[in-house]
Design an enzyme around this catalytic site. Structure first.
Site, short mmCIF file in Angstrom:
data_model
loop_
_atom_site.label_atom_id
_atom_site.label_comp_id
_atom_site.label_asym_id
_atom_site.label_seq_id
_atom_site.Cartn_x
_atom_site.Cartn_y
_atom_site.Cartn_z
CB CYS A 83 16.54 21.50 40.99
SG CYS A 83 16.14 20.77 42.56
CG ASN A 84 19.73 24.48 35.74
OD1 ASN A 84 20.15 23.79 34.82
ND2 ASN A 84 19.30 25.72 35.53
#
Ligand SMILES: Cc1ncc(COP(=O)(O)O)c(C=O)c1O
Length: 478
Positions: free
Chosen positions: A396-397
């Site tokens: 999620c980055n």
């Protein structure tokens, strides 16, 4: 080398580890399920592990009391209200925050805390949202609130190989706050991608230049002390399951009361108003934290946060921090020393190779003797087979991932412009053929021990002199 032999070398290189031996006893007592099931848990940045005593204390509390929804005055409700408020106080105290200066707002998780800020921040045309490339998607997502309200957003780049922020760029960007406008700067205290710890000094620099600051502390606070008596960010999201494993479903927004007063909630809900009228078409928002807690909080779980905080304080953040520093330092050193017979390195590490200003989150890809990468999903599959829980992908980055993996804008735009409307991860991997679409992450925490990192190092060593297999031999979707 055997586990015992490696341990002797390790403690000679990291004598400070010896001062954290009480955590070995704790692990044997409170986390014995890890060793009894032969599990190597290496996903503490994903979620922490809970101690047995946390669960027992919580169950005893539920078993022995009659609790009700805290929003009323009957005795069952009042008992609950008392525990919810006690926990709120314990959170502020844990972070060294004065209740006069900070509010602790219960949310479902760190994402819920970030959404509260994003949707209520009074962005307007010409205002600015500044954020680092290195951010979780729940911080990236605030750009859509900024965009919808006509504000600009700017990403501060990262520099390879350490994946720290381009400081000159940041200095210049911080000088561009709109005078008299709304300027919001967001960054993670610790990267969930690279483990980099970005400077807390930025908070004051940004304040002095006219910015409000969101400090995403979700990946930092499980193994580092955040002292809000010393550092004064305006908004701090955290998820408690990352700090001590249990309960899930409760997070918190720590917010400076003066910054909270500047937010404009886009709606009202049960629990957030003093009075609301249908015929009169008016409502009055409650004061302070109550205005931000929509509906019934997760009230039965909230006291487990107090139990978890006491557990964490009892173990001590300093020994946890020191232990993680020693284990991560050793593991990084081992991984970087692994080479094929051809002398080609096995691992490409994304982030600092030293332990200065970095935490125990270690992200990498595996390469074969010819320099071809092993698909991260293959590594995960092999790890699963030997009960090693790690994480793969971009966590999620996406900004961190794109910088680490060298995916440039043109390449990504071309992928997103493909005829199909929704890209799957497989489509994406094919589209950026030749580069990896993700990475392998191991992360350490409260209950980690030397055997965990040793077993991962041995697992990695098993790839030395191995060629990347044909995809059809391991992927059912090939
Ligand atoms: C740095 C960081 N921020 C925010 C989040 C979001 O946390 P949650 O999914 O609990 O809302 C995470 C979760 O991994 C994280 O690592």
């Amino acid at each position: 080398m055997t586990l015992e032999g490696a341990f002797t070398t390790f403690v000679n290189a990291y004598p400070a580890y010896g001062r954290t031996r009480s955590i070995d006893d704790l692990r044997a007592r409170e986390y014995r399920r890890l060793d009894e099931t032969g599990h190597v848990y290496l996903d503490y940045t994903g979620g922490g592990q809970y101690a047995e005593q946390q669960i027992q204390a919580h169950i005893a509390l539920l078993r022995e009391h009659v609790f009700g929804n805290p929003h009323s005055l009957n005795p069952a409700s009042q008992s609950m209200t008392h525990l919810v408020e006690q926990t709120r106080g314990a959170i502020l105290e844990f972070f060294g925050a004065s209740p006069d200066e900070y509010a602790a707002i219960f949310t479902p998780n760190a994402t819920g805390a970030l959404k509260l800020v994003g949707e209520a921040y009074p962005f307007g045309p010409g205002d600015h949202y500044l954020l680092t490339f290195d951010n979780h998607n729940s911080v990236n997502g605030i750009r859509e609130f900024a965009r919808a309200k006509g504000a600009e957003f700017t990403y501060v780049p990262l520099l390879l190989p350490e994946m720290r922020v381009d400081q000159d760029y940041l200095d210049r960007a911080l000088l561009r706050a709109r005078p008299g406008g709304r300027n919001l700067f967001a960054y993670p205290a610790q990267s969930n991608f690279s483990g980099v710890q970005h400077p807390l000094e930025w908070i004051e620099w940004a304040h002095d230049r006219g910015w409000d600051v969101v400090l995403d502390a979700a990946a930092f606070v499980p193994t580092n002390r955040l002292d809000l008596g010393r550092w004064k960010p305006d908004f701090v999201p955290v998820s408690f399951y990352k700090m001590f494993g249990y309960p899930t479903g409760v997070g918190c927004l720590l917010a400076r009361r003066d910054a909270l007063a500047r937010l404009r909630r886009p709606w009202f809900a049960g629990g957030t108003v003093t009075v609301a009228s249908v015929r009169g078409d008016r409502y009055y928002l409650a004061e302070g934290e109550a205005a931000f807690e929509d509906g019934t909080p997760n009230y039965l779980a909230i006291p487990a946060v107090d139990i978890g905080l006491r557990h964490l304080a009892g173990v001590g953040l300093e020994p946890i921090h020191e232990r993680v520093r020693c284990l991560a330092g050793w593991l990084i050193g081992e991984l970087l020393a692994m080479h094929h017979g051809t002398r080609a390195p096995l691992i490409r590490l994304y982030g600092p190779s030293g332990m200065d200003h970095r935490g125990g989150t270690i992200t990498m890809n595996f390469y074969d003797p010819q320099g071809r990468f092993f698909d991260h999903r293959l590594i995960e599959r092999e790890a699963n087979a030997v009960k090693i829980s790690l994480r793969t992908g971009c966590f999620c980055n996406p900004g961190g991932g794109e910088v680490a993996l060298g995916l440039d804008r043109a390449e990504l735009v071309a992928c997103f412009n493909q005829p199909q409307t929704r890209l799957t991860l497989d489509d994406f991997q094919l589209c950026i053929d030749g580069k990896s679409s993700g990475a392998v992450r191991v992360s350490l925490g409260l209950a980690s021990n030397f055997a965990d990192v040793y077993r991962f190092a041995e697992f990695a060593r098993g790839f030395i002199d191995q060629g990347v297999p044909e995809r059809s031999t391991w992927s059912s979707r090939a």
